[in-house]
Design a protein around this motif. Structure first.
Motif, short mmCIF file in Angstrom:
data_model
loop_
_atom_site.label_atom_id
_atom_site.label_comp_id
_atom_site.label_asym_id
_atom_site.label_seq_id
_atom_site.Cartn_x
_atom_site.Cartn_y
_atom_site.Cartn_z
N ALA A 80 -92.45 -53.95 15.46
CA ALA A 80 -91.21 -54.51 16.01
C ALA A 80 -90.36 -53.36 16.53
CB ALA A 80 -90.45 -55.27 14.92
N LEU A 81 -89.95 -53.47 17.78
CA LEU A 81 -89.07 -52.46 18.37
C LEU A 81 -87.74 -53.12 18.69
CD1 LEU A 81 -91.51 -50.68 20.87
CD2 LEU A 81 -90.66 -49.81 18.69
N PRO A 82 -86.63 -52.40 18.54
CA PRO A 82 -85.34 -52.99 18.85
C PRO A 82 -85.16 -53.22 20.35
CG PRO A 82 -85.07 -50.69 18.26
CD PRO A 82 -86.52 -51.02 18.04
N SER A 83 -84.14 -53.99 20.73
CA SER A 83 -84.03 -54.45 22.12
C SER A 83 -83.42 -53.42 23.07
CB SER A 83 -83.18 -55.72 22.16
OG SER A 83 -81.94 -55.48 21.52
N ARG A 84 -82.62 -52.48 22.55
CA ARG A 84 -81.89 -51.58 23.45
C ARG A 84 -82.78 -50.42 23.91
NH1 ARG A 84 -76.72 -47.84 21.85
NH2 ARG A 84 -76.46 -46.86 23.88
N VAL A 85 -83.04 -50.36 25.22
CA VAL A 85 -83.84 -49.26 25.78
C VAL A 85 -82.87 -48.17 26.24
CG1 VAL A 85 -85.45 -48.58 27.60
CG2 VAL A 85 -85.63 -50.86 26.56
N VAL A 86 -83.10 -46.93 25.77
CA VAL A 86 -82.24 -45.81 26.15
C VAL A 86 -83.11 -44.78 26.88
CG1 VAL A 86 -80.67 -44.03 25.30
CG2 VAL A 86 -80.82 -46.22 24.10
N THR A 87 -82.88 -44.61 28.17
CA THR A 87 -83.70 -43.69 28.97
C THR A 87 -83.16 -42.26 28.85
OG1 THR A 87 -82.33 -43.91 30.93
CG2 THR A 87 -84.10 -45.54 30.66
N ASN A 88 -83.95 -41.31 29.34
CA ASN A 88 -83.48 -39.93 29.35
C ASN A 88 -82.24 -39.79 30.23
OD1 ASN A 88 -85.54 -39.27 27.67
ND2 ASN A 88 -86.79 -38.23 29.21
N ASP A 89 -82.18 -40.56 31.32
CA ASP A 89 -80.98 -40.50 32.16
C ASP A 89 -79.77 -41.03 31.40
OD1 ASP A 89 -82.27 -39.33 34.28
OD2 ASP A 89 -82.75 -41.23 35.27
N ASP A 90 -79.98 -42.04 30.55
CA ASP A 90 -78.87 -42.52 29.70
C ASP A 90 -78.41 -41.41 28.76
OD1 ASP A 90 -79.06 -45.09 30.78
OD2 ASP A 90 -80.46 -45.78 29.22
N MET A 91 -79.39 -40.66 28.19
CA MET A 91 -79.03 -39.56 27.28
C MET A 91 -78.20 -38.50 28.01
SD MET A 91 -80.37 -40.45 24.33
CE MET A 91 -79.41 -39.14 23.66
N ALA A 92 -78.55 -38.27 29.28
CA ALA A 92 -77.84 -37.25 30.06
C ALA A 92 -76.39 -37.64 30.33
CB ALA A 92 -78.58 -36.99 31.37
N GLN A 93 -76.07 -38.94 30.16
CA GLN A 93 -74.67 -39.38 30.25
C GLN A 93 -73.91 -39.04 28.97
OE1 GLN A 93 -73.47 -41.32 33.02
NE2 GLN A 93 -75.44 -40.75 33.91
N MET A 94 -74.66 -38.83 27.86
CA MET A 94 -74.02 -38.63 26.55
C MET A 94 -73.92 -37.16 26.16
SD MET A 94 -76.20 -41.74 24.91
CE MET A 94 -75.78 -41.63 23.25
N VAL A 95 -74.95 -36.36 26.49
CA VAL A 95 -74.95 -34.93 26.14
C VAL A 95 -75.48 -34.13 27.33
CG1 VAL A 95 -75.19 -35.13 23.63
CG2 VAL A 95 -77.25 -35.23 25.06
N ASP A 96 -75.32 -32.81 27.24
CA ASP A 96 -75.74 -31.92 28.32
C ASP A 96 -77.26 -31.75 28.29
OD1 ASP A 96 -75.97 -30.05 30.29
OD2 ASP A 96 -75.18 -28.39 29.08
N THR A 97 -77.97 -32.68 28.90
CA THR A 97 -79.44 -32.64 28.92
C THR A 97 -79.93 -33.24 30.22
OG1 THR A 97 -81.42 -33.09 27.60
CG2 THR A 97 -79.83 -34.88 27.77
N SER A 98 -81.25 -33.33 30.38
CA SER A 98 -81.80 -33.90 31.61
C SER A 98 -83.15 -34.56 31.31
CB SER A 98 -82.01 -32.80 32.65
OG SER A 98 -82.98 -31.89 32.15
N ASP A 99 -83.53 -35.48 32.18
CA ASP A 99 -84.85 -36.10 32.05
C ASP A 99 -85.94 -35.02 32.11
OD1 ASP A 99 -86.89 -38.16 32.09
OD2 ASP A 99 -87.12 -37.71 34.21
N GLU A 100 -85.73 -34.04 32.97
CA GLU A 100 -86.71 -32.97 33.15
C GLU A 100 -86.91 -32.19 31.83
OE1 GLU A 100 -86.60 -29.38 33.78
OE2 GLU A 100 -88.70 -29.40 34.44
N TRP A 101 -85.79 -31.79 31.17
CA TRP A 101 -85.91 -31.01 29.93
C TRP A 101 -86.61 -31.85 28.86
CZ3 TRP A 101 -85.28 -30.83 24.76
CH2 TRP A 101 -85.34 -29.59 24.14
#
Ligand code: UT7
Length: 323
Positions: free
Chosen positions: A12-33
């Motif tokens: 069972a997986l929860p419903s909220r999908v968080v992409t790397n681009d979503d993470m880049a909105q929250m902290v200084d990171t990137s999909d590439e890293w």
């Protein structure tokens, strides 16, 4: 002595999908890293109404349904986790109630972090060997989004929530798991909050959030994962090519790549799902196992090495056969 086989899996997986681009909105990171360093492209986090417990219960129900096992055939219910929704009652006890397992079921939550599911399989095998009811429900379930510092880019991009489960059935003539395990107590490399962390920060052994020395854990993982798999194969008396699939804890695709290289494995037998799940700790091995079964990559008579490693520090591996 009675051995065991896997007779059903679920996840069972929860419903909220968080992409790397979503993470880049929250902290200084990137999909590439994130994708080049780990293989992760997205992860799932619990949304309203979802928790470590609801995921554990749903995965357990699916495994029981897939196995076609009646609740009163289950004598053991174990939940591997270090992010239980409650310290007590245990998730295992709540599953006993919600899935209608009998009151003489051995119910226990097990904490060996990312190695927890394989540790729990070894515990279940030992209990089933005593005789009695033939089946054990073994679950790995985590809600890591609850213990992550969402301002710490070195950890928050890595982890996801989820649950996986399997039903083990014991019978004379079934094989042993040939499980191996190990522990190396260490609170600096990887730690997460305990129940008293918030009450007295100064004395608490653990921090308020999960903390990790990524490089130290990477070195540890690439040491113990290949070694523990080699030990399982030796104990079982099989060669690497006799095994149909390797289901490794999904912490970092680069760790799996090192194990594949050191053991000389066929990479096609070691495919993972970290790109979609992130690191779900105790849940990662049973989630991947269930996905492989449901997509037909694993079936009756197949043999699979399951291996986990992580906080504690802990590691464990075993060889399981599908009924
Ligand atoms: O579940 C079991 C336990 N966990 C594991 O097995 C994880 C084991 N460790 C790992 O997988 C890797 O060590 C990580 C993925 C955690 C980190 O990868 P790394 O290649 O070891 O990176 P690093 O920690 O050496 O950091 C390299 C650089 C640093 O910058 P400087 O000091 O070189 O300027 C970090 O500050 O990358 C920086 N960095 C980031 N940059 C962008 C760290 N996190 C991020 C980020 N985005 N999210």
């Amino acid at each position: 002595m009675r051995g065991v086989k896997i007779v059903g899996t679920g996840s069972a997986l929860p419903s909220r999908v968080v992409t790397n681009d979503d993470m880049a909105q929250m902290v200084d990171t990137s999909d590439e890293w994130i994708s080049t360093r780990t293989g992760i492209r997205s992860r799932r986090w619990c949304a309203a109404g979802e928790s470590q417990y609801t995921l554990a219960r749903d995965a357990a129900k699916r495994a029981l349904d897939a196995a076609g096992v009646a609740p009163d055939e289950v004598g053991v219910c174990l939940v591997a986790t270090f992010t239980a929704s409650a310290a007590t009652p245990s998730a295992a006890c709540l599953i006993q109630r919600d899935l209608g397992l009998a009151e003489d079921t051995f119910c226990l939550d097990v904490n060996a972090a990312c190695a927890g599911f394989v540790y729990a399989l070894a515990v279940a095998e030992s209990l089933l060997a005593r005789g009695g009811k033939p089946c054990a429900l073994v679950v790995g379930a985590e809600e890591l989004s609850r213990v992550m510092d969402m301002a710490d880019r070195t950890t928050c991009v890595l982890f996801g929530d989820g649950a996986g489960a399997c039903v083990l059935k014991a019978a004379e003539g079934y094989p042993a798991l040939h499980a191996v395990w190990g522990s190396r107590g260490n609170g600096e490399a990887l730690a997460a909050p305990g129940v008293n962390a918030a009450r007295d920060e100064a004395d608490a052994v653990c921090p308020s959030y999960l903390t990790m020395d990524g490089r130290a854990v990477f070195r540890f993982a690439t040491e113990v994962l290949p070694r523990c798999c080699a030990e399982v194969l030796e104990r079982a008396g099989v060669s690497a090519s006799d095994v149909d699939r390797y289901v490794f804890h999904q912490a970092n695709k680069r760790i799996v790549d090192v194990a594949v290289r050191k053991l000389g494995l066929d990479p096609a037998k070691c495919a993972g799902n970290i790109d979609r799940t992130g690191n779900t700790s105790a849940a990662s091995v049973p989630i991947l196992l269930d996905e492989l079964v449901r997509e037909g990559a694993l079936g009756s008579g197949d043999r699979v090495v399951l291996a986990g490693f992580g906080a504690g520090l802990t590691w464990a591996g075993c060889l399981a056969e599908l009924a």
